[in-house]
Design an enzyme around this catalytic site. Structure first.
Site, PDB file in Angstrom:
ATOM      1  N   ARG A  35       0.814  -1.232   0.000  1.00 57.58           N
ATOM      2  CA  ARG A  35       0.000   0.000   0.000  1.00 57.58           C
ATOM      3  C   ARG A  35       0.846   1.281   0.000  1.00 57.58           C
ATOM      4  N   LEU A  38       3.761   1.523   5.685  1.00 57.12           N
ATOM      5  CA  LEU A  38       3.640   0.446   6.675  1.00 57.12           C
ATOM      6  C   LEU A  38       2.492   0.772   7.645  1.00 57.12           C
ATOM      7  N   CYS A  42      -4.725  -1.091  10.431  1.00 54.79           N
ATOM      8  CA  CYS A  42      -4.807  -0.462  11.751  1.00 54.79           C
ATOM      9  C   CYS A  42      -4.327   0.987  11.738  1.00 54.79           C
ATOM     10  N   LYS A  51      -9.691   6.309  16.057  1.00 61.67           N
ATOM     11  CA  LYS A  51      -9.541   6.827  17.426  1.00 61.67           C
ATOM     12  C   LYS A  51      -9.248   8.330  17.409  1.00 61.67           C
ATOM     13  N   GLY A 182     -25.178  -2.539  10.025  1.00 64.58           N
ATOM     14  CA  GLY A 182     -24.339  -3.377  10.884  1.00 64.58           C
ATOM     15  C   GLY A 182     -24.114  -2.714  12.236  1.00 64.58           C
ATOM     16  N   VAL A 239     -31.361  -5.692   4.614  1.00 63.32           N
ATOM     17  CA  VAL A 239     -31.168  -4.733   3.520  1.00 63.32           C
ATOM     18  C   VAL A 239     -31.300  -5.493   2.197  1.00 63.32           C
ATOM     19  N   ILE A 273     -20.555  -4.566   7.899  1.00 61.74           N
ATOM     20  CA  ILE A 273     -21.155  -5.845   8.308  1.00 61.74           C
ATOM     21  C   ILE A 273     -20.087  -6.911   8.582  1.00 61.74           C
ATOM     22  N   HIS A 446      -7.817   5.557  45.225  1.00 62.04           N
ATOM     23  CA  HIS A 446      -9.082   6.283  45.353  1.00 62.04           C
ATOM     24  C   HIS A 446      -8.820   7.762  45.135  1.00 62.04           C
TER      25      HIS A 446
HETATM   26  P1  FAD Z   1      -3.666  -5.516   8.335  1.00 63.09           P
HETATM   27  O1  FAD Z   1      -3.526  -4.440   9.323  1.00 63.09           O
HETATM   28  O2  FAD Z   1      -4.898  -5.523   7.482  1.00 63.09           O
HETATM   29  O3  FAD Z   1      -2.370  -5.439   7.421  1.00 63.09           O
HETATM   30  C1  FAD Z   1      -2.202  -6.227   6.305  1.00 63.09           C
HETATM   31  C2  FAD Z   1      -1.351  -5.480   5.320  1.00 63.09           C
HETATM   32  O4  FAD Z   1      -0.945  -6.382   4.300  1.00 63.09           O
HETATM   33  C3  FAD Z   1      -2.049  -4.340   4.594  1.00 63.09           C
HETATM   34  O5  FAD Z   1      -1.326  -3.148   4.757  1.00 63.09           O
HETATM   35  C4  FAD Z   1      -2.068  -4.759   3.129  1.00 63.09           C
HETATM   36  O6  FAD Z   1      -1.866  -3.677   2.241  1.00 63.09           O
HETATM   37  C5  FAD Z   1      -0.900  -5.706   3.078  1.00 63.09           C
HETATM   38  N1  FAD Z   1      -0.977  -6.717   2.025  1.00 63.09           N
HETATM   39  C6  FAD Z   1      -2.018  -7.540   1.738  1.00 63.09           C
HETATM   40  N2  FAD Z   1      -1.689  -8.397   0.748  1.00 63.09           N
HETATM   41  C7  FAD Z   1      -0.423  -8.088   0.413  1.00 63.09           C
HETATM   42  C8  FAD Z   1       0.470  -8.608  -0.536  1.00 63.09           C
HETATM   43  N3  FAD Z   1       0.131  -9.630  -1.335  1.00 63.09           N
HETATM   44  N4  FAD Z   1       1.693  -8.052  -0.656  1.00 63.09           N
HETATM   45  C9  FAD Z   1       2.062  -7.012   0.140  1.00 63.09           C
HETATM   46  N5  FAD Z   1       1.268  -6.489   1.060  1.00 63.09           N
HETATM   47  C10 FAD Z   1       0.034  -7.024   1.211  1.00 63.09           C
HETATM   48  N6  FAD Z   1      -8.452  -3.447  16.035  1.00 63.09           N
HETATM   49  C11 FAD Z   1      -8.166  -3.202  17.327  1.00 63.09           C
HETATM   50  O7  FAD Z   1      -7.583  -4.052  18.001  1.00 63.09           O
HETATM   51  N7  FAD Z   1      -8.500  -2.002  17.913  1.00 63.09           N
HETATM   52  C12 FAD Z   1      -9.153  -1.039  17.231  1.00 63.09           C
HETATM   53  O8  FAD Z   1      -9.446   0.023  17.787  1.00 63.09           O
HETATM   54  C13 FAD Z   1      -9.486  -1.288  15.875  1.00 63.09           C
HETATM   55  N8  FAD Z   1     -10.139  -0.343  15.158  1.00 63.09           N
HETATM   56  C14 FAD Z   1     -10.424  -0.597  13.828  1.00 63.09           C
HETATM   57  C15 FAD Z   1     -11.130   0.373  13.124  1.00 63.09           C
HETATM   58  C16 FAD Z   1     -11.449   0.150  11.796  1.00 63.09           C
HETATM   59  C17 FAD Z   1     -12.214   1.209  11.030  1.00 63.09           C
HETATM   60  C18 FAD Z   1     -11.045  -1.060  11.166  1.00 63.09           C
HETATM   61  C19 FAD Z   1     -11.362  -1.299   9.713  1.00 63.09           C
HETATM   62  C20 FAD Z   1     -10.350  -2.025  11.872  1.00 63.09           C
HETATM   63  C21 FAD Z   1     -10.050  -1.811  13.219  1.00 63.09           C
HETATM   64  N9  FAD Z   1      -9.382  -2.759  13.987  1.00 63.09           N
HETATM   65  C22 FAD Z   1      -9.097  -2.520  15.304  1.00 63.09           C
HETATM   66  C23 FAD Z   1      -8.937  -4.048  13.409  1.00 63.09           C
HETATM   67  C24 FAD Z   1      -7.440  -3.968  13.067  1.00 63.09           C
HETATM   68  O9  FAD Z   1      -7.218  -2.930  12.145  1.00 63.09           O
HETATM   69  C25 FAD Z   1      -6.977  -5.300  12.486  1.00 63.09           C
HETATM   70  O10 FAD Z   1      -7.321  -6.350  13.360  1.00 63.09           O
HETATM   71  C26 FAD Z   1      -5.473  -5.288  12.280  1.00 63.09           C
HETATM   72  O11 FAD Z   1      -5.083  -4.256  11.419  1.00 63.09           O
HETATM   73  C27 FAD Z   1      -5.010  -6.641  11.724  1.00 63.09           C
HETATM   74  O12 FAD Z   1      -3.637  -6.615  11.490  1.00 63.09           O
HETATM   75  P2  FAD Z   1      -2.975  -7.498  10.344  1.00 63.09           P
HETATM   76  O13 FAD Z   1      -1.531  -7.189  10.403  1.00 63.09           O
HETATM   77  O14 FAD Z   1      -3.419  -8.898  10.475  1.00 63.09           O
HETATM   78  O15 FAD Z   1      -3.597  -6.963   8.984  1.00 63.09           O
HETATM   79  P1  NAI Z   2     -18.661  -6.731  13.325  1.00 68.72           P
HETATM   80  O1  NAI Z   2     -18.545  -8.173  13.117  1.00 68.72           O
HETATM   81  O2  NAI Z   2     -18.206  -6.122  14.592  1.00 68.72           O
HETATM   82  O3  NAI Z   2     -20.200  -6.302  13.179  1.00 68.72           O
HETATM   83  C1  NAI Z   2     -20.928  -6.530  12.024  1.00 68.72           C
HETATM   84  C2  NAI Z   2     -22.408  -6.386  12.330  1.00 68.72           C
HETATM   85  O4  NAI Z   2     -23.110  -6.415  11.114  1.00 68.72           O
HETATM   86  C3  NAI Z   2     -22.946  -7.505  13.208  1.00 68.72           C
HETATM   87  O5  NAI Z   2     -23.761  -6.944  14.202  1.00 68.72           O
HETATM   88  C4  NAI Z   2     -23.726  -8.351  12.228  1.00 68.72           C
HETATM   89  O6  NAI Z   2     -24.816  -9.051  12.816  1.00 68.72           O
HETATM   90  C5  NAI Z   2     -24.217  -7.292  11.265  1.00 68.72           C
HETATM   91  N1  NAI Z   2     -24.554  -7.779   9.927  1.00 68.72           N
HETATM   92  C6  NAI Z   2     -23.964  -8.775   9.216  1.00 68.72           C
HETATM   93  N2  NAI Z   2     -24.570  -8.906   8.014  1.00 68.72           N
HETATM   94  C7  NAI Z   2     -25.544  -7.962   7.965  1.00 68.72           C
HETATM   95  C8  NAI Z   2     -26.497  -7.584   6.986  1.00 68.72           C
HETATM   96  N3  NAI Z   2     -26.558  -8.202   5.821  1.00 68.72           N
HETATM   97  N4  NAI Z   2     -27.338  -6.575   7.269  1.00 68.72           N
HETATM   98  C9  NAI Z   2     -27.275  -5.926   8.473  1.00 68.72           C
HETATM   99  N5  NAI Z   2     -26.406  -6.247   9.439  1.00 68.72           N
HETATM  100  C10 NAI Z   2     -25.546  -7.241   9.181  1.00 68.72           C
HETATM  101  O7  NAI Z   2     -17.945  -6.071  12.076  1.00 68.72           O
HETATM  102  P2  NAI Z   2     -17.471  -4.591  11.784  1.00 68.72           P
HETATM  103  O8  NAI Z   2     -18.149  -3.630  12.683  1.00 68.72           O
HETATM  104  O9  NAI Z   2     -17.592  -4.423  10.318  1.00 68.72           O
HETATM  105  O10 NAI Z   2     -15.941  -4.661  12.179  1.00 68.72           O
HETATM  106  C11 NAI Z   2     -15.055  -5.562  11.484  1.00 68.72           C
HETATM  107  C12 NAI Z   2     -13.934  -6.012  12.352  1.00 68.72           C
HETATM  108  O11 NAI Z   2     -13.060  -4.940  12.664  1.00 68.72           O
HETATM  109  C13 NAI Z   2     -14.432  -6.600  13.644  1.00 68.72           C
HETATM  110  O12 NAI Z   2     -14.081  -7.968  13.647  1.00 68.72           O
HETATM  111  C14 NAI Z   2     -13.708  -5.882  14.715  1.00 68.72           C
HETATM  112  O13 NAI Z   2     -13.074  -6.789  15.564  1.00 68.72           O
HETATM  113  C15 NAI Z   2     -12.671  -5.019  14.020  1.00 68.72           C
HETATM  114  N6  NAI Z   2     -12.748  -3.695  14.623  1.00 68.72           N
HETATM  115  C16 NAI Z   2     -12.336  -3.557  15.911  1.00 68.72           C
HETATM  116  C17 NAI Z   2     -12.462  -2.357  16.563  1.00 68.72           C
HETATM  117  C18 NAI Z   2     -12.065  -2.267  17.981  1.00 68.72           C
HETATM  118  O14 NAI Z   2     -11.396  -3.171  18.466  1.00 68.72           O
HETATM  119  N7  NAI Z   2     -12.428  -1.203  18.684  1.00 68.72           N
HETATM  120  C19 NAI Z   2     -12.991  -1.173  15.885  1.00 68.72           C
HETATM  121  C20 NAI Z   2     -13.436  -1.445  14.537  1.00 68.72           C
HETATM  122  C21 NAI Z   2     -13.279  -2.660  13.950  1.00 68.72           C
END
Ligand code: FAD
Ligand code: NAI
EC number: 1.8.1.4
Length: 467
Positions: A35, A38, A42, A51, A182, A239, A273, A446
Site C-alpha cells: 500500500r 507500513l 490499523c 480513534k 451493521g 437490507v 457488516i 481512590h
Molecule cells: P492488516 O492491518 O490488514 O495489514 C495487512 C497489510 O498487508 C495491509 O497493509 C495490506 O496492504 C498488506 N498486504 C495484503 N496483501 C499483500 C500482498 N500480497 N503483498 C504485500 N502487502 C500485502 N483493532 C483493534 O484491536 N483495535 C481497534 O481500535 C481497531 N479499530 C479498527 C477500526 C477500523 C475502522 C477497522 C477497519 C479495523 C479496526 N481494527 C481494530 C482491526 C485492526 O485494524 C486489524 O485487526 C489489524 O489491522 C489486523 O492486522 P494485520 O496485520 O493482520 O492486517
Molecule cells: P462486526 O462483526 O463487529 O459487526 C458486524 C455487524 O453487522 C454484526 O452486528 C452483524 O450481525 C451485522 N450484519 C452482518 N450482516 C448484515 C447484513 N446483511 N445486514 C445488516 N447487518 C448485518 O464487524 P465490523 O463492525 O464491520 O468490524 C469488522 C472487524 O473490525 C471486527 O471484527 C472488529 O473486531 C474489528 N474492529 C475492531 C475495533 C475495535 O477493536 N475497537 C474497531 C473497529 C473494527
C-alpha cells in the site's frame, strides 16, 4: 541459498511486529507491503484514524451538548472539519513513519510492492513501476490482513454516498443523516463520530440485538445509552438494496421476520457488516494452500500445512483485532527461532472506543450459561463510583464472572467511562490464574474508576463496600 531467514508479507500490526521480533532475535528479515506505507489497516484506515476522530469528536460533543456548560465552561464550538481531518492525517503519517524507523532500527528490509508466493521459499514482489524481484527465504509469514465484507446488492463507492469504514473516516462534510448497516464495532464507533458532529444516525442490523457475541446484558445496556445519545436502531432488518443518486443514498429493507418493505434516505450509508480475510493475488495455489471462510488456516501454532509457511493476524482464524495480530506475530517468530511462542486465546480483550466505552474479556455470561459452568456474578454500577459521579459519567457498570467453586475469574464485561483501559487489570489477573478475591483484596487507588472493578470483584464475594 536463501537470502532471508524470514519474509513477511503484509506490513500491518501482525507483519511489522513479526518483523521487529525477527530483527531482535537476529534473523535476517524482509517485510513486503503493497500500500506504499507500513502500518496496515490499523494505522492507515482502522484503529488509529478512527480513534483520532473519536477523540476529537468527543470534545466537540461535550462542548456542544452542554456537558462543558455543566462544568461551568461556556463555549460555543464551531466545527472545523478540515482541521479535524488534518490532525488525524498528521498523526497517522507520524505513526507509519515511526514503523519505518522501527524496521530500520531492527535491520529489517522494507520491500515496497505486492508480494506473491511462487512456490515454497519464494516470494515475488511487484513494485509500483511494474518491476519484479524474487526473494528467497527459509520461512514465509503471511500477514495480509482483511478487507470489508461486501453486502450483496449494495455497491460501495468510497467517493460516493455509499461507503465502507475507509470512506466513513474521510467524509468531506458532516452528513445531516447517516445510515449505518451493521450494529457492530465499526458501525457504533464511526456512527458515534458522525452523530457527535451533528448527523442523525440510524443503525440497521440484521439480528435482533446489537454487538452479537458481546455479553447480552452489556450490549442491551449499551444500546439504551446510545439511544439516549440519539442513535436510532432498526433491528431484525434485512437490507435488500441501495442506490446512490449523487446527492443521497436510498436503502431498501424488510423485516427479517417478514412484513412490509421500507425505503430509507440518507446523505450517506456506511456498510459495516464485518471483515473477511484478504488473500487476493497471494499465489497460495502455488503451494497448495486453499483458504476457507476464516482465511488461511494454521494446522498448528501458526504453521500452515506447508513447511516454512506461517500465518498470523486477520487473515487467519480468531478475532480480527490488532493486539491479537501482534501477539501472534511475536509467538510465531519465536517459534521460527526455536523458542516457545504462545498466545492465550482465552484472554484477548475487546474494546469499543465509544463514550462510554465497552470492554470485555473472557467468557460472557451467555457462554457460561450455555456450557453449564457454575459461576458467580459480581456487579457494580458507575453511579456508585465516586470518581464517575464527580465527573458526571455515571452510565454503565462492571460485571465480574468467577467460577462458583474455585473463584477463578472466568470473564469481565463492562460498559462505562475508561473501561477500555481498565480491563487490562482483569487480563493480568486472569493470566495469573487469579480469583475474584485476589482482585477484591488488592488495594486500588481512590478516587478512580478502577475501584468499580474492585467493587464488582468484591460483589462476587458478597461484600461490596459501597452501593
Ligand atoms: P492488516 O492491518 O490488514 O495489514 C495487512 C497489510 O498487508 C495491509 O497493509 C495490506 O496492504 C498488506 N498486504 C495484503 N496483501 C499483500 C500482498 N500480497 N503483498 C504485500 N502487502 C500485502 N483493532 C483493534 O484491536 N483495535 C481497534 O481500535 C481497531 N479499530 C479498527 C477500526 C477500523 C475502522 C477497522 C477497519 C479495523 C479496526 N481494527 C481494530 C482491526 C485492526 O485494524 C486489524 O485487526 C489489524 O489491522 C489486523 O492486522 P494485520 O496485520 O493482520 O492486517
Ligand atoms: P462486526 O462483526 O463487529 O459487526 C458486524 C455487524 O453487522 C454484526 O452486528 C452483524 O450481525 C451485522 N450484519 C452482518 N450482516 C448484515 C447484513 N446483511 N445486514 C445488516 N447487518 C448485518 O464487524 P465490523 O463492525 O464491520 O468490524 C469488522 C472487524 O473490525 C471486527 O471484527 C472488529 O473486531 C474489528 N474492529 C475492531 C475495533 C475495535 O477493536 N475497537 C474497531 C473497529 C473494527
Amino acid at each position: 541459498m536463501a537470502q532471508y531467514d524470514v519474509v513477511i508479507i503484509g506490513g500491518g500490526p501482525g507483519g511489522y511486529n513479526a518483523a521487529t521480533r525477527a530483527g531482535q532475535l537476529g534473523l535476517k528479515a524482509a517485510i513486503v507491503e503493497g500500500r506504499g506505507k507500513l502500518g496496515g489497516t490499523c494505522l492507515n484506515v482502522g484503529c488509529m484514524p478512527s480513534k483520532a476522530l473519536l477523540h476529537a469528536s468527543e470534545y466537540f460533543d461535550a462542548a456542544a451538548n452542554g456537558e462543558f456548560a455543566k462544568l461551568g465552561i461556556e463555549v460555543k464550538p464551531k466545527l472545523n472539519l478540515d482541521q479535524m481531518m488534518a490532525q488525524k492525517a498528521e498523526s497517522v503519517e507520524a505513526l507509519t513513519k515511526g514503523v519505518e524507523f522501527i524496521m530500520k532500527k531492527n535491520k529489517v528490509e522494507y520491500v515496497k510492492g505486492w508480494g506473491r508466493i511462487d512456490g515454497p521459499g519464494k516470494v515475488v514482489v511487484k513494485a509500483e513501476d511494474g518491476s519484479e524481484r524474487t526473494l528467497e527465504t527459509k520461512h514465509i509469514v503471511i500477514a495480509t490482513g482483511s478487507e470489508p465484507t461486501p453486502l450483496p446488492g449494495v455497491t460501495v463507492d468510497n467517493a460516493g454516498r455509499i461507503v465502507d469504514s475507509t470512506g466513513a473516516l474521510s467524509l468531506p462534510t458532516v452528513p445531516k443523516s447517516l445510515i449505518v448497516v451493521g450494529a457492530g464495532v465499526i458501525g457504533l464507533e464511526l456512527g458515534s463520530v458522525w452523530r457527535r458532529l451533528g448527523a442523525e444516525v440510524t443503525v440497521v442490523e440484521y439480528l435482533d440485538r446489537i454487538l452479537p457475541g458481546t455479553d447480552t446484558e452489556v450490549a442491551n445496556a449499551f444500546q439504551k445509552i446510545l439511544g439516549k445519545q440519539g442513535f436510532k436502531f432498526k433491528l431484525g432488518a434485512k437490507v435488500t438494496g441501495a442506490t446512490d443518486n449523487g446527492k443521497q443514498a436510498q436503502l431498501t429493507l424488510e423485516p427479517v421476520a417478514g412484513g412490509d418493505a421500507e425505503t430509507l434516505q440518507a446523505d450517506y450509508v456506511l456498510v459495516a457488516i464485518g471483515r473477511r480475510p484478504f488473500t487476493q493475488g497471494l499465489g497460495l495455489e502455488t503451494v497448495g494452500i486453499t483458504p476457507d471462510k476464516r482465511g488461511v488456516i494454521a494446522n498448528d501454532h501458526y504453521k500452515t500445512g506447508v513447511d516454512g509457511i506461517w500465518v498470523i493476524g486477520d487473515v487467519t482464524s480468531g478475532p480480527m483485532l490488532a493486539h491479537k495480530a501482534e501477539d501472534e506475530a511475536v509467538a510465531c517468530i519465536e517459534l521460527i527461532a526455536g523458542k516457545a511462542g504462545h498466545v492465550n486465546y482465552d484472554i484477548i480483550p475487546g474494546v469499543i472506543y465509544t463514550k462510554p466505552e465497552v470492554a470485555t474479556v473472557g467468557k460472557t455470561e451467555d457462554e457460561l450459561k450455555a456450557s453449564g459452568v457454575a459461576y458467580k456474578v459480581g456487579k457494580f454500577p458507575f453511579l456508585a463510583n465516586s470518581r464517575a459521579k464527580i465527573n458526571h459519567e455515571t452510565d454503565g457498570f462492571v460485571k465480574v464472572l468467577a467460577d462458583a467453586k474455585t473463584d477463578r475469574i472466568l470473564g469481565a464485561h463492562a460498559v462505562g467511562p475508561n473501561v477500555g483501559d481498565m480491563i487490562a487489570e482483569i487480563c493480568v489477573a486472569m493470566e495469573f490464574g487469579g480469583s475474584s478475591e485476589d482482585v477484591a483484596r488488592t488495594c486500588h487507588p481512590h478516587p478512580t474508576r478502577s475501584e468499580a472493578i474492585r467493587q464488582a470483584a468484591m460483589g462476587v464475594e458478597g461484600w461490596t463496600m459501597q452501593a
